[in-house]
Enzyme design. Structure first.
Site, PDB file in Angstrom:
ATOM      1  N   HIS A   6       0.856  -1.192   0.000  1.00 44.95           N
ATOM      2  CA  HIS A   6       0.000   0.000   0.000  1.00 44.95           C
ATOM      3  C   HIS A   6       0.889   1.238   0.000  1.00 44.95           C
ATOM      4  CE1 HIS A   6      -3.478   2.509   0.745  1.00 44.95           C
ATOM      5  NE2 HIS A   6      -2.651   3.249   1.478  1.00 44.95           N
ATOM      6  N   ASP A  29     -14.975   2.749   7.373  1.00 44.87           N
ATOM      7  CA  ASP A  29     -13.922   3.615   6.827  1.00 44.87           C
ATOM      8  C   ASP A  29     -14.410   4.346   5.582  1.00 44.87           C
ATOM      9  OD1 ASP A  29     -11.176   4.657   6.582  1.00 44.87           O
ATOM     10  OD2 ASP A  29     -11.322   3.584   4.686  1.00 44.87           O
ATOM     11  N   ARG A  75     -14.122  12.829   6.259  1.00 40.18           N
ATOM     12  CA  ARG A  75     -12.864  13.525   6.577  1.00 40.18           C
ATOM     13  C   ARG A  75     -12.412  14.389   5.409  1.00 40.18           C
ATOM     14  NH1 ARG A  75      -9.255   8.811   7.278  1.00 40.18           N
ATOM     15  NH2 ARG A  75      -7.613  10.366   7.406  1.00 40.18           N
ATOM     16  N   SER A 135      -7.385   4.021   9.010  1.00 34.86           N
ATOM     17  CA  SER A 135      -8.125   3.923   7.754  1.00 34.86           C
ATOM     18  C   SER A 135      -7.428   2.935   6.807  1.00 34.86           C
ATOM     19  CB  SER A 135      -8.202   5.326   7.131  1.00 34.86           C
ATOM     20  OG  SER A 135      -8.580   5.272   5.790  1.00 34.86           O
ATOM     21  N   LYS A 160      -8.570  -1.443   6.091  1.00 38.31           N
ATOM     22  CA  LYS A 160      -8.873  -2.020   4.774  1.00 38.31           C
ATOM     23  C   LYS A 160      -7.904  -3.143   4.432  1.00 38.31           C
ATOM     24  CE  LYS A 160      -8.850   2.140   3.241  1.00 38.31           C
ATOM     25  NZ  LYS A 160      -9.028   3.526   2.838  1.00 38.31           N
TER      26      LYS A 160
HETATM   27  N1  URA Z   1      -5.637   6.641   2.341  1.00 37.64           N
HETATM   28  C1  URA Z   1      -6.607   6.038   3.046  1.00 37.64           C
HETATM   29  O1  URA Z   1      -7.100   4.981   2.678  1.00 37.64           O
HETATM   30  N2  URA Z   1      -7.015   6.618   4.185  1.00 37.64           N
HETATM   31  C2  URA Z   1      -6.514   7.780   4.643  1.00 37.64           C
HETATM   32  O2  URA Z   1      -6.931   8.243   5.672  1.00 37.64           O
HETATM   33  C3  URA Z   1      -5.517   8.404   3.883  1.00 37.64           C
HETATM   34  C4  URA Z   1      -5.081   7.801   2.735  1.00 37.64           C
END
Ligand code: URA
Length: 425
Positions: free
Chosen positions: A82, A161, A168, A183, A187
C-alpha cells in the site's frame, strides 16, 4: 452510550474507552450517529490525537464493521503493498504482476484518485475494456489463474472507513496520523493479505511533508499490522519530486509497460524492485529475483494475462489527449526543483484527477517530464509537456507550476535525494 459524551471526552483531551469506540463506529456505520457528530469527533481526534491502544481498538472496530476476505484456498502465499499516495506513483502497475511472476499472490484492492494524487484504478481504466469492479469470486479466480489482481474494494470491506474517509475529506480532517493509520490498515487487514509492505511517501507531494511525521505514521501502521498477525514492514520513500517521467492516467500506464519491458525511468525501476524484494521476503520467498523477472519478460507476461483476465486489451492503443503545450527552460543551469505537489496540482487541473468523488477523469491528461532534479539544462530546451482535452485549462495548470520548477546556476552543488529514505519493521 451517546455521541455527545464521546465527542466531549475527546474534545477535552481524554482517551476513549474500548466500549465508546466500538459503539461510535458501529452506530455511525448504521446511520444512528449523524455526520455532523462524527465530523466533530474526527476534528477532536485530529486536534488531540489517540494513543496506541485507542488506535488499535478504532482499527479493530472498523474491520468489524464489514467482511474479511479469505485467501486460504489459494496455493500461493499472499502479499500486498500500500502506498500512502504521491504524484506519478504508478508502482502498483508493474509491481503486482512482477511479484506474481516471482511466485506470490497479490490481491491489490485499490482506490481512485482524489485531489493532486492519482488513483491506480483511474490509471488502469485508460486501458480499453479493463474492468475495476470484480465480484469476490471473480477476484479469487484471477488470483488463482494469474497470481495478481488489481480491482476496486467491494462495499463490504470496512464500510465504516468508507463513510468516515468521505467525511474527513470534506471536513479538513484527513491529515491525522491516528485516522490515516486506522483507515489504511483496517482495509488492508480486512482484505486478508498474509503480509504487507507499506510505501510511506515523504515530501511536498505526500500527506507527510517531513520524515519524522512519516516515521510515526509508518511505525503506527507496522504496529497495527503486526498486532493483527499480518507481517508488515514500511519503506519511507521520497515524494519531493514526481516518480518517473509521467503524471496522468494513460501516460503512467505507458511508462509502467516500459518498466515491464525491461526499460523505464531509473527511480521507478529502483522502487519497484525494492518493494518487490520486501514483499517476497515478507511472504517467505527471499530467494526470488524480481530484477530477473523484469529482464526475462515473465513480469510482462503476467501483466498481459492480468489485463486480459479483467477484460482489457494489453495491445490496444492508449488514449492520447487532444492538445499539448510544451514548457521550455527559461535559462541555462541545473534543475534543482521539480516540485511534486506543483506537478500533481497541474496534472489534476489538466483533467487527470478529480475534485469530487464522482467527477470523470480524462484518460490522456497529465504531464510528461523531460528532465529530473540534478539534470543540466540549456535555455529553450523542453522541460515539461502538458496534455489535456480541455486546452482552456492550460493557463490554470501553468499557474500551479509557478515556483515549482527552479533552475540554478550551472555551478550549483546539487545533492540528489535517495529514492528509499528509511525502512521500518
Ligand atoms: N488513504 C486512506 O485509505 N485513508 C486515509 O486516511 C488516507 C489515505
Amino acid at each position: 452510550m451517546d455521541a455527545i459524551s464521546v465527542i466531549r471526552a475527546k474534545r477535552d483531551g481524554g482517551r476513549l474507552t474500548d466500549a465508546q469506540i466500538d459503539w461510535i463506529i458501529d452506530a455511525y456505520t448504521r446511520g444512528e450517529v449523524a455526520h455532523e457528530q462524527m465530523s466533530a469527533l474526527a476534528m477532536a481526534i485530529y486536534l488531540n490525537g489517540m494513543d496506541r491502544a485507542e488506535i488499535a481498538r478504532w482499527t479493530a472496530a472498523m474491520i468489524a464493521s464489514g467482511e474479511r476476505m479469505d485467501f486460504s484456498s489459494l496455493p500461493r502465499v499472499t502479499t500486498d503493498k500500500h502506498s500512502t499516495g504521491g504524484v506519478g506513483d504508478k508502482i502498483t502497475l508493474p509491481l503486482a504482476p512482477l511479484v506474481a511472476a516471482c511466485g506470490a499472490a497479490v490481491p491489490q484492492l485499490s482506490g481512485r484518485g482524489l485531489g493532486h494524487t492519482g488513483g491506480t484504478l483511474d490509471k488502469l481504466e485508460s486501458i480499453p475494456g479493463w474492468r475495476a469492479a470484480l465480484s469476490n469470486d471473480e477476484m479469487l479466480g484471477v488470483l488463482a489463474d494469474v497470481g495478481s489482481v488489481i480491482c476496486a474494494a467491494g462495499d463490504g470491506l470496512a464500510p465504516a472507513d468508507k463513510k468516515l474517509y468521505a467525511l474527513r475529506d470534506v471536513t479538513g480532517t484527513v491529515e491525522s496520523i491516528p485516522l490515516i493509520a486506522s483507515s489504511i490498515m483496517s482495509k488492508k487487514i480486512a482484505e486478508g493479505t498474509g503480509s504487507l509492505v507499506l510505501d510511506v511517501k515523504v515530501g511536498s507531494g505526500a500527506f507527510m511533508k517531513d520524515i519524522e511525521a512519516a516515521r510515526e505514521l509508518a511505525s503506527t501502521m507496522v504496529g497495527l499490522g503486526t498486532d493483527h498477525g499480518v507481517r508488515t514492514v514500511a519503506l519511507l520513500t521520497d515524494m519531493s519530486t514526481p516518480l518517473g517521467l509521467t503524471a496522468g492516467n494513460a501516460l503512467e500506464v505507458r511508462e509502467s509497460v516500459e518498466v515491464l519491458a525491461g526499460g523505464g525511468p531509473a527511480d521507478v525501476v529502483e522502487l519497484t524492485v525494492a518493494l518487490a524484494r520486501e514483499m517476497l521476503t515478507a511472504a517467505g520467498l527471499p530467494d526470488a529475483d524480481p530484477a530477473r523477472a523484469l529482464a526475462d519478460g515473465s513480469a510482462m507476461d503476467h501483466w498481459r494475462r492480468m489485463i486480459l483476465a479483467q477484460g482489457g486489451d494489453p495491445d490496444a492503443e492508449l488514449p492520447v489527449a487532444r492538445e499539448q503545450h510544451v514548457v521550455n527552460a527559461s535559462a541555462d543551469g541545473v534543475l534543482t526543483t521539480l516540485d511534486a505537489y506543483a506537478v500533481g496540482v497541474a496534472a489534476w487541473r489538466l483533467g487527470a484527477g478529480r475534485a469530487r468523488r464522482d467527477d470523470p477523469v480524462q484518460a490522456g491528461a497529465g504531464i510528461e517530464l523531460h528532465a529530473k532534479p540534478g539534470d543540466r539544462i540549456v535555455a529553450g530546451q523542453p522541460l515539461l509537456t502538458l496534455h489535456t482535452d480541455t486546452p482552456e485549462k492550460f493557463g490554470y495548470a501553468l499557474e500551479a507550476l509557478n515556483g515549482g520548477v527552479l533552475i540554478a546556476p550551472a555551478d550549483t552543488r546539487f545533492e540528489p535525494q535517495p529514492v528509499v529514505l528509511d525502512r521500518i519493521g
